[in-house]
Design a protein around this motif. Structure first.
Motif, PDB file in Angstrom:
ATOM      1  N   LYS A 150       0.848  -1.184  -0.155  1.00 37.66           N
ATOM      2  CA  LYS A 150      -0.164   0.068   0.024  1.00 37.66           C
ATOM      3  C   LYS A 150       1.036   1.285   0.061  1.00 37.66           C
ATOM      4  CE  LYS A 150      -1.786  -1.378   3.813  1.00 37.66           C
ATOM      5  NZ  LYS A 150      -2.843  -1.495   5.116  1.00 37.66           N
ATOM      6  N   LEU A 151       2.041   1.113  -0.350  1.00 37.10           N
ATOM      7  CA  LEU A 151       3.060   2.444  -0.153  1.00 37.10           C
ATOM      8  C   LEU A 151       2.826   3.421  -1.052  1.00 37.10           C
ATOM      9  CD1 LEU A 151       6.363   0.341   0.808  1.00 37.10           C
ATOM     10  CD2 LEU A 151       5.079   2.155   2.241  1.00 37.10           C
ATOM     11  N   THR A 152       2.992   4.560  -0.812  1.00 38.49           N
ATOM     12  CA  THR A 152       2.750   5.660  -1.914  1.00 38.49           C
ATOM     13  C   THR A 152       4.231   6.470  -1.532  1.00 38.49           C
ATOM     14  OG1 THR A 152       1.618   7.099  -0.252  1.00 38.49           O
ATOM     15  CG2 THR A 152       0.294   5.563  -1.732  1.00 38.49           C
ATOM     16  N   LEU A 153       4.298   7.516  -2.252  1.00 42.03           N
ATOM     17  CA  LEU A 153       5.210   8.593  -2.429  1.00 42.03           C
ATOM     18  C   LEU A 153       5.215   9.138  -0.905  1.00 42.03           C
ATOM     19  CD1 LEU A 153       6.675  10.178  -5.601  1.00 42.03           C
ATOM     20  CD2 LEU A 153       7.616   8.645  -4.107  1.00 42.03           C
ATOM     21  N   GLU A 154       3.825   9.491  -0.608  1.00 41.51           N
ATOM     22  CA  GLU A 154       3.690  10.028   0.502  1.00 41.51           C
ATOM     23  C   GLU A 154       4.206   9.523   1.855  1.00 41.51           C
ATOM     24  OE1 GLU A 154       2.321  13.201   2.990  1.00 41.51           O
ATOM     25  OE2 GLU A 154       2.385  13.470   0.748  1.00 41.51           O
ATOM     26  N   ASP A 155       4.120   8.083   1.711  1.00 41.52           N
ATOM     27  CA  ASP A 155       4.580   7.315   3.071  1.00 41.52           C
ATOM     28  C   ASP A 155       6.232   7.621   2.983  1.00 41.52           C
ATOM     29  OD1 ASP A 155       2.119   6.222   3.796  1.00 41.52           O
ATOM     30  OD2 ASP A 155       2.195   4.932   1.831  1.00 41.52           O
ATOM     31  N   PHE A 156       6.660   7.766   1.818  1.00 44.57           N
ATOM     32  CA  PHE A 156       8.182   7.688   1.591  1.00 44.57           C
ATOM     33  C   PHE A 156       8.272   9.258   2.112  1.00 44.57           C
ATOM     34  CE2 PHE A 156       8.358   4.059  -0.371  1.00 44.57           C
ATOM     35  CZ  PHE A 156       9.759   3.837  -0.876  1.00 44.57           C
ATOM     36  N   ARG A 157       7.592  10.177   1.916  1.00 46.65           N
ATOM     37  CA  ARG A 157       7.737  11.723   2.564  1.00 46.65           C
ATOM     38  C   ARG A 157       7.442  11.559   3.804  1.00 46.65           C
ATOM     39  NH1 ARG A 157       6.256  15.215  -1.438  1.00 46.65           N
ATOM     40  NH2 ARG A 157       4.643  13.770  -1.976  1.00 46.65           N
ATOM     41  N   GLN A 158       6.640  10.963   4.527  1.00 47.74           N
ATOM     42  CA  GLN A 158       6.527  11.114   5.896  1.00 47.74           C
ATOM     43  C   GLN A 158       7.706  10.409   6.784  1.00 47.74           C
ATOM     44  OE1 GLN A 158       4.568  13.155   7.330  1.00 47.74           O
ATOM     45  NE2 GLN A 158       3.851  13.683   5.284  1.00 47.74           N
ATOM     46  N   ALA A 159       8.101   9.200   6.276  1.00 43.18           N
ATOM     47  CA  ALA A 159       9.111   8.516   6.785  1.00 43.18           C
ATOM     48  C   ALA A 159      10.451   9.325   6.680  1.00 43.18           C
ATOM     49  CB  ALA A 159       9.556   7.189   5.900  1.00 43.18           C
ATOM     50  N   PHE A 160      10.720  10.024   5.672  1.00 42.66           N
ATOM     51  CA  PHE A 160      11.985  11.106   5.354  1.00 42.66           C
ATOM     52  C   PHE A 160      11.719  12.201   6.278  1.00 42.66           C
ATOM     53  CE2 PHE A 160      12.673   9.068   1.044  1.00 42.66           C
ATOM     54  CZ  PHE A 160      13.841   7.915   1.562  1.00 42.66           C
ATOM     55  N   PHE A 161      10.672  12.645   6.777  1.00 41.75           N
ATOM     56  CA  PHE A 161      10.450  13.729   7.668  1.00 41.75           C
ATOM     57  C   PHE A 161      10.618  13.289   8.996  1.00 41.75           C
ATOM     58  CE2 PHE A 161       7.513  16.209   4.600  1.00 41.75           C
ATOM     59  CZ  PHE A 161       8.664  17.340   4.192  1.00 41.75           C
ATOM     60  N   ASP A 162      10.940  12.089   9.439  1.00 42.58           N
ATOM     61  CA  ASP A 162      10.917  11.662  10.829  1.00 42.58           C
ATOM     62  C   ASP A 162      12.025  12.473  11.532  1.00 42.58           C
ATOM     63  OD1 ASP A 162      10.346   9.287  12.643  1.00 42.58           O
ATOM     64  OD2 ASP A 162      12.582   9.426  12.651  1.00 42.58           O
ATOM     65  N   ASP A 163      11.878  12.918  12.693  1.00 42.72           N
ATOM     66  CA  ASP A 163      12.668  13.949  13.426  1.00 42.72           C
ATOM     67  C   ASP A 163      13.219  13.209  14.842  1.00 42.72           C
ATOM     68  OD1 ASP A 163      10.368  14.381  14.801  1.00 42.72           O
ATOM     69  OD2 ASP A 163      10.448  16.422  14.569  1.00 42.72           O
ATOM     70  N   TRP A 164      12.805  12.189  15.000  1.00 43.33           N
ATOM     71  CA  TRP A 164      12.916  11.307  16.271  1.00 43.33           C
ATOM     72  C   TRP A 164      14.585  11.602  16.533  1.00 43.33           C
ATOM     73  CZ3 TRP A 164      16.421   7.525  18.061  1.00 43.33           C
ATOM     74  CH2 TRP A 164      15.924   7.190  19.568  1.00 43.33           C
ATOM     75  N   GLY A 165      15.135  11.961  17.563  1.00 47.25           N
ATOM     76  CA  GLY A 165      16.682  12.063  17.697  1.00 47.25           C
ATOM     77  C   GLY A 165      17.173  13.470  17.341  1.00 47.25           C
TER      78      GLY A 165
END
Length: 381
Positions: free
Chosen positions: A304-319
């Motif tokens: 079910k992956l989309t570019l929007e899922d990639f975008r949100q994963a790459f926006f991850d700011d943990w740490g």
């Protein structure tokens, strides 16, 4: 949030020299700024401009042997920008030149600023609409958010190319009209810069993007001698992709796991870890969890992956600021680094989105390349 200007799109066509002149003229200011930045790094290692010119010319034979058209294109860039040829060589071989200078310097403790990245791709079986997805965060010097460009290269002798790169560079990440996609991440090992000659990485990436067949792209990655380590993820919209962990004298390939592939800045292939010593992890210790966090966010969405899922994963700011998406900060070497760009691609459709400095700016620009459906089919054969 801060607004950053989109990366300018530069259309190139004609002979290598003509393409270079167009590139140089359109990106002169950005090229000048980038070359000045790297020349200052070299000066700190005792290499002045005259010595840089000598070293740049010394690299020409190896580049010319690999592909003389690349030297012609660089000379055209220099002419178009009204900048010295050495400045353009520097933009295409800055890692090799800077590391060589620092290895020769007595103060060996001054190390290279890591050229980081977090990359991911999903094969058609893992995406929502059966289309291959490919993208990355590029972590590097913060100033490069204002020196990057997107080149759309019309070619008479092979697939057209759409590539994000630094101004004056021939390629970094991108795709071609035959459906081949490419991203690259830094790696380091104990074998780096101890042998030669080797081909600077931007020329290898450009050659991958010129490939009309996936087999030719893989051959370029595996067979070309390199001076330092690097990871390249190569994909084809027809449903194949591989990661290549490259030491100067060896290449280790990795297949996606159930249609998903993620890679940051440490060696992960079992065969590689048994043969090389990872010397870069001390500089980029967050690589271990950047890789894991992107994979953990994407894995549950297989199919079910989309570019929007990639975008949100790459926006991850943990740490943060040692995060997947890094805001500008001073490194332990006193250089301001950041996630300089986020790149998202659907290579089969010629679709590329780019965002400068995504930790501070959420404005994406879409760049397009006309797909060649016949070439895409042939590239997989």
């Amino acid at each position: 949030m801060t607004t950053y200007a989109p990366f300018p799109l530069i259309d190139l066509s004609g002979s290598p020299r003509e393409r270079g002149r167009t590139h140089g003229k359109a990106a002169a200011d950005r090229l000048r700024r980038g070359a000045k930045m790297y020349a200052e790094s070299l000066l700190k290692s005792g290499v002045d401009w005259k010595e840089l010119e000598r070293r740049a010319e010394a690299m020409v034979p190896a580049i010319e042997k690999f592909d003389p058209a690349y030297v012609e294109e660089m000379r055209g860039i220099a002419e178009g920008a009204n900048e010295p040829f050495a400045a353009v060589v520097l933009m295409n071989a800055r890692t090799e030149l800077v590391v060589a200078a620092r290895k020769q310097q007595a103060a060996q403790q001054i190390a290279q600023v890591p050229d980081g990245c977090t990359a991911a791709l999903a094969l058609p079986e893992a995406s929502a609409d059966g289309v291959l997805l490919h993208g990355q965060n590029w972590d590097w010097r913060a100033e490069c958010a204002e020196t990057g460009v997107v080149l759309r290269i019309r070619r008479d002798d092979g697939p057209d190319i759409l590539t994000f790169t630094e101004a004056g560079g021939l390629a970094r990440s991108g795709m071609n009209s035959a459906g081949i996609g490419l991203t690259a991440n830094a790696l380091e090992c104990d074998r780096d810069y101890q042998r030669g000659p080797g081909v600077p990485l931007p020329f290898i990436r450009r050659k991958v993007l010129e490939a009309a067949h996936l087999a030719f792209a893989v051959h370029t990655v595996v067979a070309t001698p390199k001076l330092g380590s690097n990871h390249m993820a190569v994909s084809h919209c027809g449903g194949e992709a591989f990661g290549f962990e490259c030491a100067p004298d060896d290449t280790f390939w990795i297949a996606p796991d159930r249609g998903l592939y993620v890679h940051a800045n440490h060696w992960i292939a079992d065969s590689a870890r048994a043969k090389v010593k990872d010397t870069g992890l001390a500089e980029t210790p967050d690589s271990i969890y950047r890789d894991k966090r992107v994979r953990d966010q994407l894995s549950p969405k297989r199919g079910k992956l989309t570019l929007e899922d990639f975008r949100q994963a790459f926006f991850d700011d943990w740490g943060t600021p040692h995060s997947v998406c890094r805001p500008p900060r001073l490194s332990n070497r006193g250089v301001k680094t950041a996630t300089t760009a986020m790149i998202l691609m659907r290579p089969g459709e010629g679709h590329l989105e780019a965002c400068p400095m995504p930790a501070l700016n959420r404005q994406f620009t879409t760049y397009t390349l006309t797909p060649d459906r016949i070439a895409q089919k042939q590239a997989a054969e």
